[in-house]
Design a protein around this motif. Sequence first.
Motif, short mmCIF file in Angstrom:
data_model
loop_
_atom_site.label_atom_id
_atom_site.label_comp_id
_atom_site.label_asym_id
_atom_site.label_seq_id
_atom_site.Cartn_x
_atom_site.Cartn_y
_atom_site.Cartn_z
N LEU A 118 -16.33 -2.23 -30.32
CA LEU A 118 -15.57 -2.33 -31.57
C LEU A 118 -15.01 -3.75 -31.74
N ALA A 119 -14.56 -4.34 -30.63
CA ALA A 119 -14.01 -5.69 -30.70
C ALA A 119 -15.09 -6.70 -31.11
N GLY A 175 -9.89 1.33 -36.38
CA GLY A 175 -10.50 0.01 -36.18
C GLY A 175 -11.81 -0.12 -36.94
N SER A 176 -12.63 0.95 -36.91
CA SER A 176 -13.92 0.91 -37.63
C SER A 176 -13.69 0.79 -39.14
N LEU A 177 -12.67 1.51 -39.63
CA LEU A 177 -12.36 1.45 -41.06
C LEU A 177 -11.89 0.04 -41.45
N THR A 178 -11.08 -0.57 -40.58
CA THR A 178 -10.61 -1.93 -40.86
C THR A 178 -11.78 -2.90 -40.95
N ALA A 180 -16.01 -5.37 -46.99
CA ALA A 180 -16.20 -4.97 -48.40
C ALA A 180 -15.28 -5.73 -49.36
N LEU A 181 -14.13 -6.17 -48.87
CA LEU A 181 -13.11 -6.71 -49.77
C LEU A 181 -13.57 -7.91 -50.62
#
Length: 328
Positions: A34-35, A288-291, A297-298
């Motif tokens: 994830l990191a 974390g995955s959502l972030t 996407a932002l």
Amino acid sequence: MIVALSLLAYALLLGAVGPRLLQGAAWADSAPRLAVAAWQALSVTILTSVALAGLALTIPTVTVSGDLAELLRSCVMAIQEQYASPGGAAAGATGAVLALAILGRTLWCLIAGLAGMARERSHHSRILDMVGQADHRRGVVVLDSKESAVYCLPGRRRQMVVTTGALNALDDGQLEAVLAHEQAHLSERHDLILGFSRALASAFPAITIFSAAAEETARLVELRADDAAAARSGRLTVAGALLAVASGGVGHLSPAVTLAAGGSGAAARVRRLIPPQNPLSRTRTAAGSLTVAVLLALPVLVLGSPAAAAAGHTLCPDATTSVNASAP
Ligand SMILES: [Zn+2]
């Protein structure tokens, strides 16, 4: 102009805050995969935000319309309006140069870096063919050397290399562990992940976040490969194997284009493996995955939102109204 400034501000904010949240974070060592994704997303988002800011300066926002002809007409009118004034033309030209420079520099360094790696690997693979002995039972190439080294050569042939020194230093369980470590590097294509982060670091050396991302990614993929090996052989076996391999001076035999089982940071990796595993909770992993997804996407949403907000309004004079108004 507001869209471009918002995107640039977003890139600056991420550049300032992102490394502080990621570098040395305790959770990163518990969830290295994830990191790695977070560092990659951070780098890509900063790059994309600046490139899209350039695009936003070059091409003005137009009305969203389901009618293609209407959309094209709006585009032409908006572009004509922007480039009619010297200020608008200068902003457009600056934006175009910025977007093209970022895109061109990134692609150039990425292609050059990957091609260089492929050349070096091919060269190293030919040397292995000449001096190595294929061990089909273990699925490795054995090099006759007193130095203890285990590494893999990613690419088309995906070779794992073990020296006779390493075969003497490792017992069967430890050998299985280091080979599982190398197999994780190969199957998860850590070479491509590292190639991308190194290409960004060399493309924009003045932007320190890219070099920090490359450095941290190199450390984290080793942790990830250690975890994969630990899942197969147990954490203490992997720790023992790392100690045996690292003490043999692995750095002398494994070239830069390979991924070695020992190498720098081995002592810290051994310390990490000795206590029982403390994986990140599912909730924190999902957050974390959502972030990471939102980060990516932002910039696109920021670029698209004015266009979406303008839906239903017309930028250009209505053709029918113009005709009726000019009729006697
Ligand atoms: Zn490794």
